[in-house]
Write a protein that holds these residues in place. Structure first.
Motif, PDB file in Angstrom:
ATOM      1  N   GLY A   1     -46.932 -13.267  17.277  1.00  0.00           N
ATOM      2  CA  GLY A   1     -47.559 -13.240  15.960  1.00  0.00           C
ATOM      3  C   GLY A   1     -47.294 -14.510  15.174  1.00  0.00           C
ATOM      4  O   GLY A   1     -47.355 -15.624  15.707  1.00  0.00           O
ATOM      5  N   THR A   2     -46.976 -14.346  13.880  1.00  0.00           N
ATOM      6  CA  THR A   2     -46.720 -15.498  13.024  1.00  0.00           C
ATOM      7  C   THR A   2     -45.594 -16.364  13.571  1.00  0.00           C
ATOM      8  O   THR A   2     -45.689 -17.596  13.582  1.00  0.00           O
ATOM      9  CB  THR A   2     -46.360 -15.039  11.595  1.00  0.00           C
ATOM     10  N   SER A   3     -44.532 -15.751  14.055  1.00  0.00           N
ATOM     11  CA  SER A   3     -43.399 -16.505  14.595  1.00  0.00           C
ATOM     12  C   SER A   3     -43.830 -17.361  15.781  1.00  0.00           C
ATOM     13  O   SER A   3     -43.442 -18.520  15.904  1.00  0.00           O
ATOM     14  CB  SER A   3     -42.281 -15.546  15.011  1.00  0.00           C
TER      15      SER A   3
ATOM     16  N   ARG B   1     -46.886 -18.431  16.404  1.00  0.00           N
ATOM     17  CA  ARG B   1     -47.791 -19.480  15.926  1.00  0.00           C
ATOM     18  C   ARG B   1     -47.013 -20.649  15.314  1.00  0.00           C
ATOM     19  O   ARG B   1     -47.393 -21.817  15.491  1.00  0.00           O
ATOM     20  CB  ARG B   1     -48.780 -18.905  14.913  1.00  0.00           C
ATOM     21  N   LEU B   2     -45.935 -20.343  14.598  1.00  0.00           N
ATOM     22  CA  LEU B   2     -45.126 -21.406  14.002  1.00  0.00           C
ATOM     23  C   LEU B   2     -44.458 -22.256  15.083  1.00  0.00           C
ATOM     24  O   LEU B   2     -44.337 -23.473  14.939  1.00  0.00           O
ATOM     25  CB  LEU B   2     -44.074 -20.795  13.072  1.00  0.00           C
TER      26      LEU B   2
ATOM     27  N   SER C   1     -44.466  -8.248   4.866  1.00  0.00           N
ATOM     28  CA  SER C   1     -45.380  -9.351   5.183  1.00  0.00           C
ATOM     29  C   SER C   1     -44.565 -10.610   5.500  1.00  0.00           C
ATOM     30  O   SER C   1     -44.419 -11.505   4.661  1.00  0.00           O
ATOM     31  CB  SER C   1     -46.339  -9.607   4.018  1.00  0.00           C
TER      32      SER C   1
ATOM     33  N   ARG D   1     -45.114 -13.162   7.083  1.00  0.00           N
ATOM     34  CA  ARG D   1     -45.778 -14.467   7.095  1.00  0.00           C
ATOM     35  C   ARG D   1     -45.430 -15.237   5.819  1.00  0.00           C
ATOM     36  O   ARG D   1     -45.738 -16.429   5.711  1.00  0.00           O
ATOM     37  CB  ARG D   1     -47.294 -14.309   7.191  1.00  0.00           C
TER      38      ARG D   1
ATOM     39  N   GLY E   1     -41.697 -16.427   7.130  1.00  0.00           N
ATOM     40  CA  GLY E   1     -42.462 -17.468   7.814  1.00  0.00           C
ATOM     41  C   GLY E   1     -42.124 -18.856   7.299  1.00  0.00           C
ATOM     42  O   GLY E   1     -41.993 -19.811   8.067  1.00  0.00           O
TER      43      GLY E   1
ATOM     44  N   LYS F   1     -40.513 -21.879   9.459  1.00  0.00           N
ATOM     45  CA  LYS F   1     -41.173 -23.194   9.508  1.00  0.00           C
ATOM     46  C   LYS F   1     -40.194 -24.295   9.126  1.00  0.00           C
ATOM     47  O   LYS F   1     -40.134 -25.346   9.781  1.00  0.00           O
ATOM     48  CB  LYS F   1     -42.363 -23.193   8.543  1.00  0.00           C
TER      49      LYS F   1
END
Length: 303
Positions: free
Chosen positions: A73-75, A77-78, A194, A196, A200, A204
């Motif tokens: 997921g977001t992790s 993608r980062l 959430s 992200r 997130g 990042k």
């Protein structure tokens, strides 16, 4: 939602935002901004843990290994985002820093249902890139319990690679299976669960710090300039010329001509100017200095 998940900091309700749905637009933005300011302070608290990860990564690369990010997921993608920025920023080969995301490349733009729930897929993806004991694997999961990441970290340790867990919860499951853990506790999200958002942002920041600091330690930076920038388009060529001008004081035309003589290698061009050496001589000394400009200068000007 099970009690185990409810107990995680990243799933806890934020008391400050319980009335966010009745705030006006500016008040919502102010609240989000105030919460975001907590992230950098949370990262500051784990700088010693981030240092350990940087040391792992630097040593891996020196010994011929790689940095591998693994997440869902977001992790995930980062991790991919940080990996793909390394070649243009530091002229690293694409395989040196890689990002693996549960569900494969297509999961970057569209979620692949169930992919993150299987430990075996984390191991499978690392097997497919032929993970070795020279590599460092950083498993990223805001919750700290993603099965895909757990499987990847377990396999990394099995083959002897360094395994680092990056999460946003205390005593995370992935921390228990890693050689080292980074747990950034930024507090509950403005929107419950959430990750992200603050989580997130924290991830990042940490990934930027790890890759950038490792590349600095490996000689990819001179002063605070990207002297290993890869010239792949007009903008990057202009940036390269500007970097040369900043260090050398040459005119734009002179800097461009020097860059051409240096085979479009910014670092080599700068060292050629400083040392007065030709391209092949400058390259040889830079190699002896393991890519560090300051060390190459010392070698070219012995006392």
């Amino acid at each position: 939602m099970g009690e185990e998940l409810r107990s995680l900091m990243t799933e806890t309700r934020n008391d400050r935002s319980k009335q966010i749905d009745v705030l006006d637009t500016l008040e919502i933005l102010e609240l989000i901004n105030e919460e975001d300011q907590k992230v950098a302070l949370a990262v500051q608290k784990v700088l010693p843990d981030i240092k350990v990860a940087v040391d792992f990564v630097s040593q891996s690369i020196i010994e011929g290994g790689r940095l591998i990010y693994v997440g869902a997921g977001t992790s995930g993608r980062l991790g991919v985002l940080d990996a793909v920025e390394c070649p243009p920023t530091f002229s690293t080969p694409p395989e040196l820093v890689q990002g693996l995301i549960a569900g494969g490349e297509k999961a970057f733009t569209k979620a692949v249902e169930g992919a993150e729930d299987r430990e075996d897929l984390g191991e499978k993806d690392l097997r497919e890139i032929h993970l070795t004991d020279q590599d460092t694997v950083i498993g990223i999961a805001a919750s700290g319990r993603t099965p895909y990441v757990l499987g990847a970290l377990k396999y990394a340790r099995k083959v002897g690679a360094k395994a680092v867990a990056l999460s946003c919860n205390k005593d995370a499951l992935i921390s228990r299976v890693a050689d080292h853990a980074i747990e950034v506790i930024a507090g509950p999200e403005v929107l419950t669960g959430s990750t992200r958002m603050k989580a997130g942002t924290a991830q990042k920041m940490v990934l930027n710090m790890i890759s950038t600091t490792a590349m600095i330690r490996l000689g990819k930076v001179y002063e605070n300039l990207m002297v290993d920038v890869h010239i792949s388009n007009y903008k990057l060529k202009k940036r390269a010329i500007s970097i040369i001008q900043t260090i050398t004081g040459l005119t734009e035309n002179e800097a461009e001509e020097l860059l051409q003589r240096a085979n479009n290698e910014v670092k080599t061009a700068i060292f050629m100017h400083i040392s007065g050496l030709d391209y092949s001589e400058a390259k040889e000394l830079l190699e002896r200095a393991k890519g560090h400009v300051r060390e190459a200068i010392a070698l070219s000007c012995p006392l």
